[in-house]
Design an enzyme around this catalytic site. Structure first.
Site, PDB file in Angstrom:
ATOM      1  N   MET A 115     -54.989  94.110  60.059  1.00 39.45           N
ATOM      2  CA  MET A 115     -54.821  94.475  61.337  1.00 39.45           C
ATOM      3  C   MET A 115     -53.022  94.760  61.617  1.00 39.45           C
ATOM      4  O   MET A 115     -52.388  94.828  62.253  1.00 39.45           O
ATOM      5  CB  MET A 115     -55.156  93.111  61.857  1.00 39.45           C
ATOM      6  CG  MET A 115     -54.058  93.106  63.497  1.00 39.45           C
ATOM      7  SD  MET A 115     -55.851  94.269  65.056  1.00 39.45           S
ATOM      8  CE  MET A 115     -56.566  93.475  64.728  1.00 39.45           C
TER       9      MET A 115
ATOM     10  N   GLU B 245     -56.588  70.407  52.188  1.00 37.10           N
ATOM     11  CA  GLU B 245     -56.356  69.692  53.391  1.00 37.10           C
ATOM     12  C   GLU B 245     -56.710  70.696  54.704  1.00 37.10           C
ATOM     13  O   GLU B 245     -57.733  69.914  55.155  1.00 37.10           O
ATOM     14  CB  GLU B 245     -55.175  68.312  53.502  1.00 37.10           C
ATOM     15  CG  GLU B 245     -55.231  67.189  51.883  1.00 37.10           C
ATOM     16  CD  GLU B 245     -54.443  67.308  51.633  1.00 37.10           C
ATOM     17  OE1 GLU B 245     -54.248  68.842  50.862  1.00 37.10           O
ATOM     18  OE2 GLU B 245     -54.818  66.230  50.618  1.00 37.10           O
TER      19      GLU B 245
ATOM     20  N   LYS C 209     -50.827  51.931  55.340  1.00 37.86           N
ATOM     21  CA  LYS C 209     -51.101  50.867  53.577  1.00 37.86           C
ATOM     22  C   LYS C 209     -51.309  49.769  54.449  1.00 37.86           C
ATOM     23  O   LYS C 209     -52.386  49.002  54.255  1.00 37.86           O
ATOM     24  CB  LYS C 209     -50.829  51.366  53.241  1.00 37.86           C
ATOM     25  CG  LYS C 209     -51.900  51.276  51.148  1.00 37.86           C
ATOM     26  CD  LYS C 209     -50.671  51.575  49.891  1.00 37.86           C
ATOM     27  CE  LYS C 209     -51.725  50.857  48.829  1.00 37.86           C
ATOM     28  NZ  LYS C 209     -51.046  51.935  48.191  1.00 37.86           N
TER      29      LYS C 209
ATOM     30  N   PHE D 145     -41.584  57.013  49.397  1.00 38.62           N
ATOM     31  CA  PHE D 145     -42.063  58.305  48.596  1.00 38.62           C
ATOM     32  C   PHE D 145     -43.734  58.376  49.484  1.00 38.62           C
ATOM     33  O   PHE D 145     -44.060  57.830  49.508  1.00 38.62           O
ATOM     34  CB  PHE D 145     -42.918  57.638  46.900  1.00 38.62           C
ATOM     35  CG  PHE D 145     -43.476  58.753  46.804  1.00 38.62           C
ATOM     36  CD1 PHE D 145     -43.202  59.869  46.443  1.00 38.62           C
ATOM     37  CD2 PHE D 145     -44.908  58.238  46.504  1.00 38.62           C
ATOM     38  CE1 PHE D 145     -44.199  60.641  45.326  1.00 38.62           C
ATOM     39  CE2 PHE D 145     -45.862  59.332  45.860  1.00 38.62           C
ATOM     40  CZ  PHE D 145     -45.614  60.676  45.125  1.00 38.62           C
ATOM     41  N   GLN D 146     -43.990  60.139  50.062  1.00 37.39           N
ATOM     42  CA  GLN D 146     -44.964  60.476  50.461  1.00 37.39           C
ATOM     43  C   GLN D 146     -44.934  59.951  51.581  1.00 37.39           C
ATOM     44  O   GLN D 146     -45.695  59.917  52.433  1.00 37.39           O
ATOM     45  CB  GLN D 146     -46.570  60.192  49.886  1.00 37.39           C
ATOM     46  CG  GLN D 146     -46.776  60.896  48.172  1.00 37.39           C
ATOM     47  CD  GLN D 146     -47.520  60.776  48.144  1.00 37.39           C
ATOM     48  OE1 GLN D 146     -48.617  60.618  48.057  1.00 37.39           O
ATOM     49  NE2 GLN D 146     -48.049  62.136  47.240  1.00 37.39           N
TER      50      GLN D 146
END
Ligand SMILES: Cc1ncc(C[n+]2csc(CCOP(=O)(O)OP(=O)(O)O)c2C)c(N)n1
Ligand SMILES: [Mg+2]
Lengths: 160, 560
Positions: free
Chosen positions: B474, B51, B163, B113-114
């Site tokens: 760097m 993502e 949802k 969940f999630q």
């Protein structure tokens, strides 16, 4: 560092307070007072008080104004309106002379006795923050056992 | 009004916004939206492999095209994986609209969940964010999200869609416009313009300092016109690269910590700094007390928050850069134009030549300065350069001569390793005709190299040129310069073999082991018809110099 008062007009939706407070937290500014009310228009009015120097105060005004749900941030000069806090206080159980002395002190300071049926006095005080603070100090910590205090409320003297 | 569920309405709304591409990854809480995507005819979904890649791709897409980039994820880990990319877009003012599924409204707050509290997580890293609990609110919220992302100072917006909202049906209509309570000041006032003209007319040694705001307001033509009219040298921020062609006689290049010496000196010596669409980042200014010490400062910005934030300003114009520059140009035309002593411009031009950085190194392993020169020799002005972060980025910033705005895409404010490759992917999707080259470090490239699968599967032919020093270079540079060469945690060892890595994904892989091989190999990569990775081993001990140490003065760089 001076005391600052912002009067914020914003949408009345969840999360606005969080958006505002995080902008202060991140810059290590402590909010001394927060009051929220809903205006007749349905928009919310938030009054904030904090301490900051001129640069930070101006910066914070711009930072808050940038937030999407915020419509306007007015910087309040306490001289141009009326600022009040309201405090409810409770004393320890008092009897006889002592009871009447405290009642008198409160009433002379403009306070209102709300209840004393249980022996303790419940009173309502209002004024600017300092006035309220002074009354409580004058009564003394051994007498006053509890204080519930509102944030600052403000209304401007401007008409229209 | 047509009856539809929230998922279908989302696509109706995205189509109404003219969205053509979405970068994303599905999951349990976003399946109804992916189900609606199944029937979607006009919008192309590009399945990324992480993502963060989707967020950076949407960001790169937005920066290359000027139009909002869109990404889509599931709830919980899918949404949290967006956060670095969203903050990156926020710091650099890129209009990304990020959409995530969320657990059902009634389950929010139960540690379902999630479930992740995305409203709170996205709040400090977006321009604004929403959660849509009721499908009837969806059309207006999506419209508002795009308006907010693109209006004024652009920035990312996140929309969380539980949802139940995705499934809920209602009679819906996508509004053509929505009402906004906030009013943006876009137009400069005549007073603001007049004073700026006066100041410009009286300046003897003016410098224009231009940044990303000029890019976002498409004000590059006006900027160049003004510079030419008043014969004023131009320095840019990292994000301003390309607003003036860098081979223009008045262009002095980037200023700041790793800026061009001439740019830093010009700012130090100028008597008027005309700053437009910049935010005086600490990486650009160095020690603020010695920044432009002799100058009056004009600051033009659309966002009042930026004005006076870290630096004193003598004159401010809160306005869109294009409108402000147009106003000033129009005013200058009628203004008696004093012949400016061109001594200042001549001196700048002379210094620019004298202080031009060296690139003609022949050593093996290749010096990075030479590597960039070779890369650029193959490309023309239409090439879009993206960068990773670190020395590679600063070499790219220092040595790539960029001719057009939106042709140099780099993570400025956040400095996000792993940005360049997915951003290149997004830029290529937005501008399929332009060659897109990611100038990468070996460390950064590995932070999102999984997107090799995405570019190969979707035939997004970008080329990553890896300036491979086998170091987190760097950080190593700071340790060498400021921590007595105590190199701690910066060695990247010998793996991977980037050629094999590319080939494992079905991409073109090649290596240029000496300077003369770089151009031919890059041509080969560009002609391969595939996404490509060109591994360029470079001198591991080379540092980015000159360098102004953090908080140091622009006129006191470290030279060796
Ligand atoms: C995500 C992230 N983690 C850590 C850093 C700190 N950091 C800045 S530059 C750098 C090294 C980058 O290495 P590489 O990509 O190989 O580029 P080089 O400097 O060697 O050219 C690191 C670790 C960062 N900017 N971003
Ligand atoms: Mg490296």
């Amino acid at each position: 560092m001076k005391n600052r008062i912002f009067s914020i007009l914003c949408q009345n939706i969840p999360g606005v307070m969080m958006r505002i407070t995080r902008d202060f937290t991140r810059r290590q500014i402590n909010l001394d007072s927060i009051t929220v009310g809903v205006e007749p228009s349905g928009l919310a009015r938030i009054i904030l008080m904090f301490r900051a120097d001129d640069h930070m105060a101006e910066f914070m005004q711009k930072v808050l104004t940038r937030l999407e749900p915020i419509i306007k941030v007015d910087v309040i000069d306490p001289e141009e309106g009326v600022v009040r806090v309201v405090a409810l206080i409770k004393t320890k159980k008092l009897a006889g002379d002592e009871h009447w002395k405290v009642v008198e002190k409160i009433e002379r300071a403009g306070g209102k006795i709300v209840d004393s049926s249980g022996g303790a006095i419940l009173a309502e005080l209002s004024g600017d923050n300092e006035e309220v603070e002074n009354i409580i100090n004058a009564l003394g910590r051994e007498i006053v056992t509890e204080v519930a205090r509102s944030g600052r409320v403000y209304i401007s003297k401007k008409i229209g | 009004m047509v009856e539809m569920n929230g998922s279908k309405a989302l696509f109706e709304a995205l189509n109404a916004e003219g969205v053509k591409h979405i970068f994303g990854i599905p999951g349990g809480s976003v399946i109804p939206i992916y189900d609606a995507l199944f029937d979607e005819k006009k919008i192309v979904h590009i399945l990324t492999r992480h993502e963060q890649g989707a967020a950076h791709a949407a960001d790169g897409y937005a920066r290359a095209s000027g139009k909002p980039g869109v990404c889509l994820t599931t709830s919980g880990p899918g949404a949290t994986n967006l956060t670095t990319g969203i903050l990156n877009a926020y710091m650099d003012n890129s209009p990304v609209v990020a959409i995530s599924g969320q657990v059902t409204s009634s389950a929010i707050g139960t540690d379902a969940f999630q479930e992740a509290d995305m409203l709170s997580l996205m709040l400090p890293i977006t321009k604004h964010n929403f959660i849509i609990h009721k499908v009837k609110d969806l059309p207006a919220i999506v419209k508002t999200a795009f308006d907010v992302a693109t209006a004024g100072r652009p920035g990312p917006v996140h929309i969380d869609i539980p949802k139940n909202t995705q499934n809920e049906k209602a009679d819906l209509k996508i509004p053509a416009t929505v009402k906004h309570e906030k009013v943006l000041k876009m137009q400069p006032t005549p007073g603001e313009i007049g004073r700026a003209i006066e100041m410009l007319a009286h300046a003897r040694q003016p410098v224009i300092y231009a940044g990303g705001g000029v890019v976002w307001s498409n004000a590059s033509p006006e900027l160049v016109a003004l510079a030419e009219m008043v014969q004023t040298p131009v320095v840019t921020s990292l994000l301003g690269k390309g607003v003036i062609p860098e081979d223009h006689p008045l262009a002095l290049g980037m200023l700041g910590m790793h800026g061009r010496m001439v740019a830093n000196l010009a700012v130090t010596e100028c008597d008027l700094l005309f700053a437009v669409g910049v935010r005086f980042s600490d990486r650009a200014t160095g020690d603020i007390r010695h920044f432009a010490p002799k100058a009056k400062i004009i600051h033009i910005d659309i966002d009042p928050v930026e004005i006076g934030k870290t630096i004193r300003v003598d004159h401010q114009i809160v306005a869109d850069a294009k409108l402000a520059l147009k106003g000033i140009i129009a005013g200058l035309k009628s203004h008696v134009q004093r012949g400016r002593t061109s001594e200042w411009v001549k001196r700048a031009e002379k210094l620019r030549k004298e202080l031009a950085p060296r690139t003609d190194y022949d050593e093996v392993p290749t010096k990075p300065q030479r590597a960039i020169k070779e890369i650029m020799s193959v490309l023309s002005g239409d090439a879009i350069i993206t960068t990773e972060v670190g020395q590679c980025q600063m070499w790219a910033a220092h040595f790539c001569e960029i001719k057009n705005p939106r042709h140099f895409i780099s993570s400025g404010g956040l400095g996000t390793m792993g940005f360049g490759f997915p951003a290149a992917m997004g830029a290529k999707v937005a501008c399929p005709k332009n060659p897109v080259i990611n100038i990468a470090g070996d460390g950064s490239f590995l932070m999102n190299s999984q997107e090799l699968a995405t570019v190969v599967e979707n035939e997004i032919n970008v080329v990553s040129c890896i300036l491979n020093n086998r170091y987190l270079g760097m950080v190593k540079q700071w340790q060498d310069l400021f921590y007595q060469k105590r190199r701690s945690g910066v060695g990247l060892g010998k793996v991977p073999d980037f050629v094999k890595l590319a080939e494992a994904y079905g991409a073109w892989g090649g290596r240029a082991s000496k300077p003369s091989e770089i151009a031919p190999k890059l041509k080969e990569a560009l002609a391969s018809g595939k996404p490509a990775v060109l591994d360029i081993p470079i001198d591991p001990d080379e540092n980015v110099l000159p360098m102004v140490p953090a908080g140091g003065r622009l006129d006191e760089p470290i030279l060796t």
